[in-house]
Enzyme design. Structure first.
Site, PDB file in Angstrom:
ATOM      1  CE  LYS A 197      -1.665   3.033   2.104  1.00  0.00           C
ATOM      2  NZ  LYS A 197      -1.385   4.455   1.797  1.00  0.00           N
ATOM      3  CD  GLU A 272      11.965   0.418  11.655  1.00  0.00           C
ATOM      4  OE1 GLU A 272      12.358   1.404  12.298  1.00  0.00           O
ATOM      5  OE2 GLU A 272      12.490  -0.708  11.757  1.00  0.00           O
ATOM      6  CG  LEU A 273       5.973   3.117  14.949  1.00  0.00           C
ATOM      7  CD1 LEU A 273       5.183   2.758  16.192  1.00  0.00           C
ATOM      8  CD2 LEU A 273       5.093   3.042  13.714  1.00  0.00           C
ATOM      9  CB  CYS A 306      11.663   8.780  11.147  1.00  0.00           C
ATOM     10  SG  CYS A 306      12.835   7.730  10.301  1.00  0.00           S
ATOM     11  CD  GLU A 403       8.429  12.555  13.943  1.00  0.00           C
ATOM     12  OE1 GLU A 403       7.229  12.211  13.971  1.00  0.00           O
ATOM     13  OE2 GLU A 403       9.305  11.869  13.409  1.00  0.00           O
TER      14      GLU A 403
HETATM   15  N1  NAD Z   1      11.016   4.887  12.009  1.00  0.00           N
HETATM   16  C1  NAD Z   1      11.116   4.979  10.698  1.00  0.00           C
HETATM   17  O1  NAD Z   1      11.833   4.222  10.050  1.00  0.00           O
HETATM   18  C2  NAD Z   1      10.334   6.026   9.962  1.00  0.00           C
HETATM   19  C3  NAD Z   1      10.679   6.317   8.628  1.00  0.00           C
HETATM   20  C4  NAD Z   1       9.954   7.295   7.949  1.00  0.00           C
HETATM   21  C5  NAD Z   1       8.903   7.963   8.586  1.00  0.00           C
HETATM   22  N2  NAD Z   1       8.599   7.656   9.848  1.00  0.00           N
HETATM   23  C6  NAD Z   1       7.508   8.376  10.536  1.00  0.00           C
HETATM   24  O2  NAD Z   1       6.394   8.521   9.666  1.00  0.00           O
HETATM   25  C7  NAD Z   1       5.674   9.715   9.964  1.00  0.00           C
HETATM   26  C8  NAD Z   1       5.434  10.495   8.698  1.00  0.00           C
HETATM   27  O3  NAD Z   1       4.841   9.742   7.716  1.00  0.00           O
HETATM   28  P1  NAD Z   1       3.259   9.825   7.401  1.00  0.00           P
HETATM   29  O4  NAD Z   1       2.743  11.177   7.739  1.00  0.00           O
HETATM   30  O5  NAD Z   1       3.056   9.331   6.007  1.00  0.00           O
HETATM   31  O6  NAD Z   1       2.695   8.751   8.432  1.00  0.00           O
HETATM   32  P2  NAD Z   1       1.249   8.068   8.483  1.00  0.00           P
HETATM   33  O7  NAD Z   1       1.290   7.185   9.665  1.00  0.00           O
HETATM   34  O8  NAD Z   1       0.165   9.052   8.380  1.00  0.00           O
HETATM   35  O9  NAD Z   1       1.172   7.207   7.134  1.00  0.00           O
HETATM   36  C9  NAD Z   1       2.081   6.168   6.828  1.00  0.00           C
HETATM   37  C10 NAD Z   1       1.404   5.209   5.859  1.00  0.00           C
HETATM   38  O10 NAD Z   1       0.293   4.592   6.501  1.00  0.00           O
HETATM   39  C11 NAD Z   1      -0.876   4.761   5.714  1.00  0.00           C
HETATM   40  N3  NAD Z   1      -2.013   4.789   6.637  1.00  0.00           N
HETATM   41  C12 NAD Z   1      -2.490   5.845   7.319  1.00  0.00           C
HETATM   42  N4  NAD Z   1      -3.524   5.448   8.101  1.00  0.00           N
HETATM   43  C13 NAD Z   1      -3.691   4.118   7.906  1.00  0.00           C
HETATM   44  C14 NAD Z   1      -4.582   3.128   8.437  1.00  0.00           C
HETATM   45  N5  NAD Z   1      -5.508   3.447   9.328  1.00  0.00           N
HETATM   46  N6  NAD Z   1      -4.444   1.861   8.004  1.00  0.00           N
HETATM   47  C15 NAD Z   1      -3.486   1.521   7.131  1.00  0.00           C
HETATM   48  N7  NAD Z   1      -2.612   2.412   6.589  1.00  0.00           N
HETATM   49  C16 NAD Z   1      -2.719   3.691   6.983  1.00  0.00           C
HETATM   50  C17 NAD Z   1      -0.629   6.045   4.958  1.00  0.00           C
HETATM   51  O11 NAD Z   1      -1.452   6.142   3.821  1.00  0.00           O
HETATM   52  C18 NAD Z   1       0.843   5.881   4.601  1.00  0.00           C
HETATM   53  O12 NAD Z   1       0.981   5.007   3.520  1.00  0.00           O
HETATM   54  C19 NAD Z   1       6.545  10.448  10.956  1.00  0.00           C
HETATM   55  O13 NAD Z   1       6.051  10.261  12.261  1.00  0.00           O
HETATM   56  C20 NAD Z   1       7.906   9.777  10.824  1.00  0.00           C
HETATM   57  O14 NAD Z   1       8.728   9.876  11.950  1.00  0.00           O
HETATM   58  C21 NAD Z   1       9.273   6.703  10.557  1.00  0.00           C
HETATM   59  O1  SSN Z   2      12.581   8.863   7.615  1.00  0.00           O
HETATM   60  C1  SSN Z   2      13.176   7.887   7.976  1.00  0.00           C
HETATM   61  C2  SSN Z   2      14.024   7.017   7.144  1.00  0.00           C
HETATM   62  C3  SSN Z   2      15.201   7.767   6.675  1.00  0.00           C
HETATM   63  C4  SSN Z   2      16.444   6.962   6.713  1.00  0.00           C
HETATM   64  O2  SSN Z   2      16.450   5.786   6.362  1.00  0.00           O
HETATM   65  O3  SSN Z   2      17.448   7.558   7.093  1.00  0.00           O
END
Ligand code: NAD
Ligand code: SSN
Length: 502
Positions: A197, A272-273, A306, A403
């Site tokens: 997705k 990965e949040l 992130c 964040e």
């Molecule tokens: N820890 C990591 O490796 C990592 C890497 C990149 C981003 N992030 C985090 O991601 C966040 C930013 O990304 P975002 O705004 O796209 O996050 P998000 O949680 O809104 O969305 C992430 C994905 O989940 C999908 N999604 C949303 N609600 C859903 C549901 N109820 N069921 C299934 N799928 C759903 C979205 O369409 C998208 O594809 C930040 O908090 C960032 O720190 C973490």
């Molecule tokens: O946003 C998080 C992932 C970025 C990275 O892999 O360094």
């Protein structure tokens, strides 16, 4: 930091829509289900963050589509695993890797247009994404099991590593290529099938990568892609019993929600949040190195990673010097549309991302912070926020807890090691953090005490295919990349061979 935009630059952007040539080669606006590209009546639009124009529309899958994709992946997965050797799966991945490298320019252009990051960052991301594919092409052939001395006579105990089955892959928009390849490559290497997705803000990069994977020779039903804007439809990946693993990267709340849903069928889960990275500079640090690290960690992808430094803590002895040099470096950034070569900072993903940064700045200023540079959004159709440095940040400000996910560097001061450890760990998340010091003893003491999954010491660059990537506390669980990344997509079966003298 240069604004406003010149006429030439605006014209360059005006002609930057995805071209017909790209369309033919890599741009795809359909879903990929059961080995076929599927056009849908229902579509959703993808916005170009640099201009706020619609870049294109994409198939919006419904529940039926996702269920069909899962069923088809489930039917195909076993024979994919049993009919390929690990070396063959590795070889398919290597071909995919080579195609990604060959198409780096086009992929970077698509990525830059839909995400907004600068073209050079987009190229960097495509190469980073490719590095996971080649890494797991190698790891495919290194999945050793064990033989274990048995406590029962005439018995051999051994373990087999097996694919978990169908994996649901859900990723965010900030790394449209790398977040996909970091999950899909190990899953395919292990012998799993994937239903992806992609992020609805940036689906084109994922669809282009899928086209290349098919060209590399992956059998069509092993990779299924269901773009959807409907969250309930997406959550089917966490609910459906045929999916045995869910790998999610995104925000903490959605991750918790998906983990709850996945518990209904006890799927394997990796999360990965979000993070809230502390960036700690001690008095004995090399200040140039610390400023360089802060620029890299804070302003990569306009602050939308992130692992971005979210809170900059500087020991009082070098506070003024560090702030002055950081502000100088920020003043050299060039904010503008990512597609324009000379820009070093692109727009944010959308208007609410800009609003969030503005609200963090307003809150901090109302509580006594000082805007050293930047501080405003641009009055332009795209989503541009000036890179901003705040001094005098304090723990009662929203920036200390939330964040920001944008180009805002709030500088806090501290005096002692004990104090900084308390401040840095005073958060419910624990993804990445950074510390700068010349003292090996201090580095080891502080790195051990920090509640983080990843710690950069005297560097702002911590991400690489070979390095385990993941967080602790409410930043999630599971590791990506590295020698640990495959295990997320495998289960271990114990085979006990009894009465071996027979
Ligand atoms: N820890 C990591 O490796 C990592 C890497 C990149 C981003 N992030 C985090 O991601 C966040 C930013 O990304 P975002 O705004 O796209 O996050 P998000 O949680 O809104 O969305 C992430 C994905 O989940 C999908 N999604 C949303 N609600 C859903 C549901 N109820 N069921 C299934 N799928 C759903 C979205 O369409 C998208 O594809 C930040 O908090 C960032 O720190 C973490
Ligand atoms: O946003 C998080 C992932 C970025 C990275 O892999 O360094």
């Amino acid at each position: 930091m240069s604004v406003p935009f010149s006429q030439e630059l605006l014209e360059a952007v005006a002609s930057s829509m995805i071209t017909a040539k790209d369309m033919e080669l890599l741009v795809q606006d359909q879903a990929f289900i059961d080995g076929r590209w599927i056009r849908k009546q229902q579509t959703f639009s993808v916005q170009e963050p640099s201009t706020a124009r619609v870049l294109g529309t994409v198939a919006d899958c419904d529940l039926n589509d996702v269920q069909s994709a899962i069923k088809s992946a489930h039917a195909a997965q076993k024979s994919y695993y049993t009919s390929t050797t690990a070396a063959q799966r590795g070889s398919l991945l290597r071909k995919w890797h080579d195609l990604v490298i060959k198409n780096v320019e086009d992929l970077a252009r698509i990525l830059c247009l839909e995400n907004g990051k600068t073209i050079s960052e987009a190229k960097g991301e495509v190469l980073y994404a490719a590095s996971f594919i080649s890494w797991f092409a190698e790891e495919a052939t290194r999945c050793y099991g064990d033989t274990i001395p048995s406590s029962t006579p005439n018995t051999i105990v051994m373990t087999l590593k097996e694919p978990v089955g169908v994996c649901g892959i859900i990723t965010p928009w900030n790394f449209p290529a790398a977040m996909i390849s970091r999950k899909v490559a190990p899953a395919l290497a292990a012998g799993c099938a994937v239903v992806i997705k992609p992020p609805s803000e940036t689906p084109f990069t994922c669809l282009a990568l899928t086209k290349l994977a098919l060209r590399a020779g992956f059998e069509g039903k092993i990779i299924q892609v269901c773009p959807t804007k409907n969250r309930q439809v997406a959550s089917e990946l966490a609910i459906n019993p045929l999916v045995r693993k869910i790998s999610f990267t995104g925000s903490t709340n959605i991750g918790k929600n998906l983990a709850n849903l996945a518990s209904g069928t006890l799927k394997k889960v990796s999360l990965e949040l979000g993070g809230n990275a502390p960036f700690i500079v001690f008095d004995d640090a090399d200040v140039d190195l610390a400023v360089e690290g802060a620029m890299m960690s804070k302003f990569r992808c306009s602050g939308q990673t992130c692992v971005c430094a979210n809170r900059l803590y500087v020991q009082r002895g070098i506070l003024n010097e560090f702030t002055r040099r950081l502000v100088q470096k920020v003043s050299e950034l060039r904010l503008g549309p990512g597609i324009e070569d000379s820009c070093t900072q692109g727009p944010l993903i959308n208007a609410s991302a800009v609003d969030k940064v503005k609200s963090h700045i307003e809150d901090a200023v109302s509580k006594g912070a000082f805007v050293e540079i930047g501080g405003s959004a641009l009055d332009f159709p795209g989503f541009f926020m000036q890179p901003t440095v705040l001094s005098g940040a304090t723990t009662d400000m929203v920036v200390a807890r939330d964040e920001t996910f944008g180009p805002l560097a709030p500088i806090f001061s501290f005096d002692t090691e004990d104090e900084i450890l308390k401040l840095a760990n005073d958060t419910e998340v624990g993804l990445a953090g950074y510390l700068f010091s010349r003292s090996v003893g201090r580095v080891m003491r502080v790195a051990r005490e920090l509640e983080l999954g990843m710690c950069g010491v005297n560097t702002g660059k911590i991400s690489a295919a070979e390095s385990p990537f993941g967080g602790i506390k409410e930043s999630g669980y599971g590791l990506e990349g590295s020698k640990y990344g495959m295990a997320e997509y495998q289960s271990i079966k114990t085979v006990t061979l009894g009465n071996v003298h027979l």
